[in-house]
Design a protein around this motif. Structure first.
Motif, PDB file in Angstrom:
ATOM      1  N   ARG A 261       0.716  -1.478  -0.099  1.00  0.00           N
ATOM      2  CA  ARG A 261      -0.526   0.430  -0.229  1.00  0.00           C
ATOM      3  C   ARG A 261       0.746   1.758  -0.157  1.00  0.00           C
ATOM      4  O   ARG A 261       1.019   1.761  -0.995  1.00  0.00           O
ATOM      5  N   VAL A 264       1.994   1.445  -3.791  1.00  0.00           N
ATOM      6  CA  VAL A 264       0.796   2.336  -4.561  1.00  0.00           C
ATOM      7  C   VAL A 264       0.348   3.789  -3.581  1.00  0.00           C
ATOM      8  O   VAL A 264       0.388   4.677  -4.993  1.00  0.00           O
ATOM      9  N   THR A 330      -6.555  -2.164  -3.498  1.00  0.00           N
ATOM     10  CA  THR A 330      -5.411  -2.448  -3.940  1.00  0.00           C
ATOM     11  C   THR A 330      -4.520  -3.708  -3.241  1.00  0.00           C
ATOM     12  O   THR A 330      -3.453  -4.226  -3.969  1.00  0.00           O
ATOM     13  N   VAL A 334      -1.734  -4.679  -8.428  1.00  0.00           N
ATOM     14  CA  VAL A 334      -2.296  -3.290  -9.368  1.00  0.00           C
ATOM     15  C   VAL A 334      -0.735  -3.686 -10.058  1.00  0.00           C
ATOM     16  O   VAL A 334       0.101  -4.152 -10.065  1.00  0.00           O
ATOM     17  N   LEU A 337      -0.780   2.253 -13.007  1.00  0.00           N
ATOM     18  CA  LEU A 337      -1.418   3.611 -12.024  1.00  0.00           C
ATOM     19  C   LEU A 337      -1.428   4.356 -13.307  1.00  0.00           C
ATOM     20  O   LEU A 337      -0.593   4.538 -13.913  1.00  0.00           O
TER      21      LEU A 337
END
Length: 461
Positions: A261, A264, A330, A334, A337
């Motif tokens: 995370r 991301v 997510t 992923v 992006l």
């Protein structure tokens, strides 16, 4: 409809796979499959050698491995493909100011607008010169279709594949179209084709014989009438050149799904800053921030937030993109992006209610796993098949495979004989990531493109 075949359609042959075969001499003439290599990966493009085994684009990679287990399975190098695409599109722009790109490897050209075609024979010579020039500059082949309309030019290029040219003379359209499957016509997807199949309509000729009234009854007035016209070879759509961008966007595809995370969030912040840089370079401001997320299973979603007024402030864009990603799950990974700014304007309006950030917080917060001053740490293997590498003693090469702490590299370059294979420890200090080399010596056809405003390209079929 035109009276001469002055619409040109170019379709590069098995584009991604052909680039890899040109860049890697040991793969020439062998099956090559490019796409996502994970368990949920999908084929982006297969070489013609792989297509003989039944492999095609959009096929699950697991199925492709079963059909063609001895193929070279490579990750996509999109920066390289975009660079070569820009070179090809520049060649098309020399023919006419009206060039309509459809994807990285496909475009229409209005030869009339550039004075590049008088008679049918003039058009044919122009098409042959274009194919020769593309081969000379990029080392790749493309197929060309010439006709009096966009629909027919695209059909012609498909029939010319691979590495050919087909010209459809005006007046021969209906005879050419009649035996073709109805899916050949623009606007006929799986649902429409199934509706027509249930009515006994399987070919373009069947469509003409059914009549316009029956097509309108089956598909509705607009769709039915348009389909009937197309089946009769009538296509009035003009070639439309690139219009002023309605949005400015950036996006990154990751070789390995990102699940962390913090990573991301970092990537979203970095993309927001890059997008704002493009916005300022274009002298524009934007009102709507759009976040694009492609998940592990290739489902794609977008989220947007409209600001109180146009802005080019990186803090405002960064905060808006950050709020958008917080609302997206997510955890499963992923693949891609992207951040875009739309609602463009030539002026800015300060958002007095934007959260003020201290100067120390201007830089994006890096994930904990990232070394200070470096790029974010990769959450998976660094040595993915197909990626460029360089060795201090052996020179440039590409990753053939990796595992168990080892990486196997084939050392070769475009234009060289097939190279030798060597295996190293993954932490070998003499081995590092390399820079893509031009496919043709003396050109920059493999160089990544510069920053520019664009809409995300579609993948080739």
């Amino acid at each position: 409809m035109r009276g001469r075949p002055t619409v040109l359609h170019l379709d590069m042959d098995a584009f991604y796979a052909s680039v890899e075969q040109a860049a890697k001499p040991s793969l020439r003439g062998k099956p090559v499959i490019v796409g996502g290599l994970g368990s949920r990966g999908v084929v982006a493009t297969a070489s013609y050698e792989a297509r003989r085994f039944g492999v095609h684009s959009a096929m699950p990679m697991a199925q492709a491995r079963r059909l063609c287990p001895n193929a070279a399975f490579l990750v996509a190098r999109f920066a390289v493909y975009r660079g070569i695409s820009e070179t090809v599109m520049a060649l098309l722009a020399e023919l006419s100011p009206l060039v309509e790109p459809l994807s990285l490897d496909e475009a229409f050209v209005d030869l009339d607008a550039g004075g590049a075609a008088g008679s049918a024979e003039d058009a044919r010579r122009t098409g042959e010169r274009l194919r020769a020039r593309i081969k000379e500059v990029t080392g790749l082949t493309g197929s060309v279709g010439l006709a009096a309309s966009k629909m027919l030019a695209k059909i012609a290029s498909e029939q010319a594949k691979p590495d050919g040219l087909r010209l459809i003379a005006p007046g021969t359209e209906r005879d050419l179209l009649a035996p073709l499957p109805v899916r050949t016509l623009p606007g006929v997807g799986p649902a429409t084709a199934e509706t027509l199949r249930r009515a006994g309509i399987a070919t373009v000729g069947d469509t003409v014989r059914a009549g316009e009234a029956e097509l309108v009854r089956l598909l509705g007035k607009a769709h039915g009438a348009a389909l009937y016209a197309m089946a009769n070879g009538v296509d009035e759509r003009p070639v439309v050149a690139d219009q002023e961008a309605k949005s400015i966007s950036v996006e990154d595809t990751f070789p390995v799904d990102v699940t962390d995370r913090a990573r991301v969030r970092y990537e979203v912040t970095r993309l927001a800053d890059r997008c704002t840089e493009r916005l300022r370079a274009a002298g524009r401001a934007g009102r709507t921030v759009v976040l694009k997320v492609r998940r592990h299973d290739f489902t794609t979603l977008t989220r947007s937030e409209t600001l109180r007024g146009p802005t080019d402030d990186p803090r405002v864009v960064r905060e808006a993109a950050g709020r958008l990603i917080e609302g997206v799950d997510t955890t499963e990974g992923v693949r891609l992006l992207g951040v875009a700014i739309s609602g463009l304007a030539d002026w800015t309006q300060e958002d007095l209610f934007a959260q003020a950030l201290p100067a120390a917080a201007e830089e994006p917060v890096r994930p904990a796993a990232e070394p200070a001053g470096g790029e974010p740490a990769s959450p998976g293997p660094e040595w993915l098949p197909g990626l460029d590498v360089a060795h201090t003693r052996f020179g440039p090469g590409w990753v053939q495979g990796s595992g168990l702490g080892r990486v196997t590299v084939r050392f070769e370059r475009p234009g060289s004989p097939p190279g030798r294979v060597r295996t190293f420890r993954v932490d070998d200090p003499e081995l590092g990531h390399g820079t893509p080399l031009p496919l043709v010596e003396g050109t920059g056809a493999a160089d990544p493109p510069g920053e520019r405003a664009l809409l995300p390209p579609r993948e080739p079929a």
